[in-house]
Design an enzyme around this catalytic site. Structure first.
Site, PDB file in Angstrom:
ATOM      1  N   LYS A  54      11.515   1.376  -9.130  1.00 53.06           N
ATOM      2  CA  LYS A  54      12.121   0.255  -8.393  1.00 53.06           C
ATOM      3  C   LYS A  54      13.616   0.492  -8.311  1.00 53.06           C
ATOM      4  CE  LYS A  54      10.632  -3.797  -6.807  1.00 53.06           C
ATOM      5  NZ  LYS A  54       9.243  -4.092  -6.433  1.00 53.06           N
TER       6      LYS A  54
HETATM    7  N1  GLU Z   1       8.250  -3.772  -2.920  1.00 53.71           N
HETATM    8  C1  GLU Z   1       6.818  -3.821  -2.818  1.00 53.71           C
HETATM    9  C2  GLU Z   1       6.194  -4.115  -4.169  1.00 53.71           C
HETATM   10  O1  GLU Z   1       6.786  -4.734  -5.009  1.00 53.71           O
HETATM   11  C3  GLU Z   1       6.258  -2.601  -2.134  1.00 53.71           C
HETATM   12  C4  GLU Z   1       6.543  -1.288  -2.809  1.00 53.71           C
HETATM   13  C5  GLU Z   1       6.168  -0.087  -1.955  1.00 53.71           C
HETATM   14  O2  GLU Z   1       5.652  -0.279  -0.875  1.00 53.71           O
HETATM   15  O3  GLU Z   1       6.414   1.010  -2.426  1.00 53.71           O
HETATM   16  O4  GLU Z   1       5.044  -3.835  -4.396  1.00 53.71           O
END
Ligand code: GLU
Length: 418
Positions: free
Chosen positions: A107
């Protein structure tokens, strides 16, 4: 603040420890999963429109990459911190493993309120962030995506910056891109579609079906909440309340989602929508509904309001919307919680499809994407239900156990280097 100090990190860590205890996870595996593989903090200086330079704090955390490259969004939010990013990276490891993707958890984010920056300033911020984390990301290393405060335009700037460095278009470096540069059909609505799928699975699990009597309230009428509302409305459910940053609207007979969307297009926010009662977001969360979907941000159901929650089922559209104390209390009250790592996994699943399509330069049609999304989520839901039965634990813990099992097998098979 240390990496381990935010309440969100403590909650994620607690979920890990508690599931590990129930399933008797190998303590050596637990020891490794407590810590992120890498937690990178960077400075992101940009020139503002007035000519002055301002530096923002940016992060990328890679939690566990046993199953494959890191995967996870980039968040632009004024509360963003390294510790919160680490918690979210940890949840991404569990999410990807739970639904069986060959991806690890990561993240990123920048501590910034994106609403206060111009389009040019946001572009500079994204490009400089991409440069600073550049050495650590890439189609085989770690693949960012949108999250709160970022969107397909952010991903386009990110992909362009990375591609300028390599000298050729590199669609595999991020997902959630515009379709014209290698984005996937169905990606934008994927998280909301996955939430709707999971609610259907939960109803089937209890031998029921969604119909006009099913009342639903959605906190966070945005990237996740809008498609979830549209799909559930189309399936016949009654969406009685919606909330966004401006407040909430309520109609016990059900809102017309298309009329609400028309209103938002003209007015920007829900506030003032004439065909419904105006309520606060706090009131929305406490409505007596069949399903509550907190789809905005973490920590909206806490010790403060948990006793007032009247929903029978809560579908965690956001990451970590219910704090640990509130989860414990609500589970005791027999509230069925569809856990975030399952409920909102639709986004990362279609991101995975986008990554695969980008690497193979071959694009799928929407029917195939939506069917594969449905099937992957269904399998994970059934696996979670089986673990819930086996260990006699709530779904929230069962999802963690299912995921940890998969990570444990993979980590044992690869072993510890050196
Ligand atoms: N931000 C989204 C999540 O928390 C998607 C992450 C992604 O598509 O890699 O799952």
């Amino acid at each position: 603040m240390s990496l381990f100090e935010s309440p969100f990190f403590k909650d994620a860590y607690f979920q890990l420890e508690s599931a590990a205890q129930t399933m008797e996870l190998d303590p050596n595996i637990l020891e490794r999963l407590k810590y992120p593989k890498r937690a990178i903090q960077i400075s992101v200086p940009i020139r503002l429109d007035d000519g002055t330079v301002k530096t923002f704090e940016g992060y990328r955390v890679q939690h566990n990459m046993t199953l494959g490259p890191g995967k996870g969004g980039i968040r632009f939010h004024h509360h963003c911190s390294l510790s919160e990013t680490a918690a979210l990276a940890m949840l991404m490891s569990f999410k990807c493993a739970l639904v069986g993707l060959p991806l690890g958890g990561a993240k990123g984010g920048i501590k910034v309120d994106p609403r206060l920056l111009s389009r040019q300033e946001l572009q500079s911020l994204t490009r400089r962030y991409a440069i600073e984390i550049g050495p650590f990301i890439g189609p085989d290393k770690d693949i960012p995506a949108p999250d709160i405060g970022t969107d397909k335009q952010t991903m386009a700037w990110f992909m362009d910056t990375y591609s300028q460095l390599t000298g050729y278009a590199e669609p595999g470096v991020v997902t959630g891109k515009p379709i014209c540069i290698g984005g996937s059909l169905g990606r934008e609505e994927a998280t909301g579609r996955g939430v709707a799928n999971c609610i259907n699975f939960a109803y089937e699990h209890f031998g029921n079906k969604i119909d006009r009597k099913t009342t639903i309230a959605i906190h966070g009428f945005g990237k996740v909440g809008i498609p979830a509302a549209e799909i559930l409305h189309e399936q016949g459910a009654r969406i009685v309340a919606l909330g966004d940053i401006s407040g909430g609207i309520y109609d016990k007979d059900g809102l017309s989602i298309s009329k609400v969307l028309n209103y938002i297009e003209k007015n920007g926010v829900l506030k003032g929508y004439p065909e419904a009662e105006q309520i606060s977001n706090d009131q929305l969360l406490e409505l007596e509904v069949d399903v509550l979907i907190p789809a905005a941000i973490d920590g909206v159901i806490t010790e403060k309001n948990m006793k007032n929650i009247k929903a029978k089922m809560i579908a965690e559209g956001a990451n970590g919307p219910i704090t640990k104390e509130a989860v414990d209390y609500l589970v005791e009250q027999d509230v069925f919680i569809i856990p975030d790592i399952l409920c909102n996994a639709g986004g990362v699943i279609v991101s995975y499809f986008e990554w695969v399509q980008g690497l193979s330069h071959f694009f799928w049609d929407l029917t195939q994407i939506n069917k594969s999304l449905h099937d992957i989520l269904k399998r994970a839901f059934v696996e979670t239900a089986n673990k819930a039965k086996k260990y006699k634990v709530p779904f929230k813990k069962a999802a963690m156990i299912t995921s940890l099992n998969k990570i444990q097998v993979a980590m044992r098979s690869r072993g510890l280097f050196p």
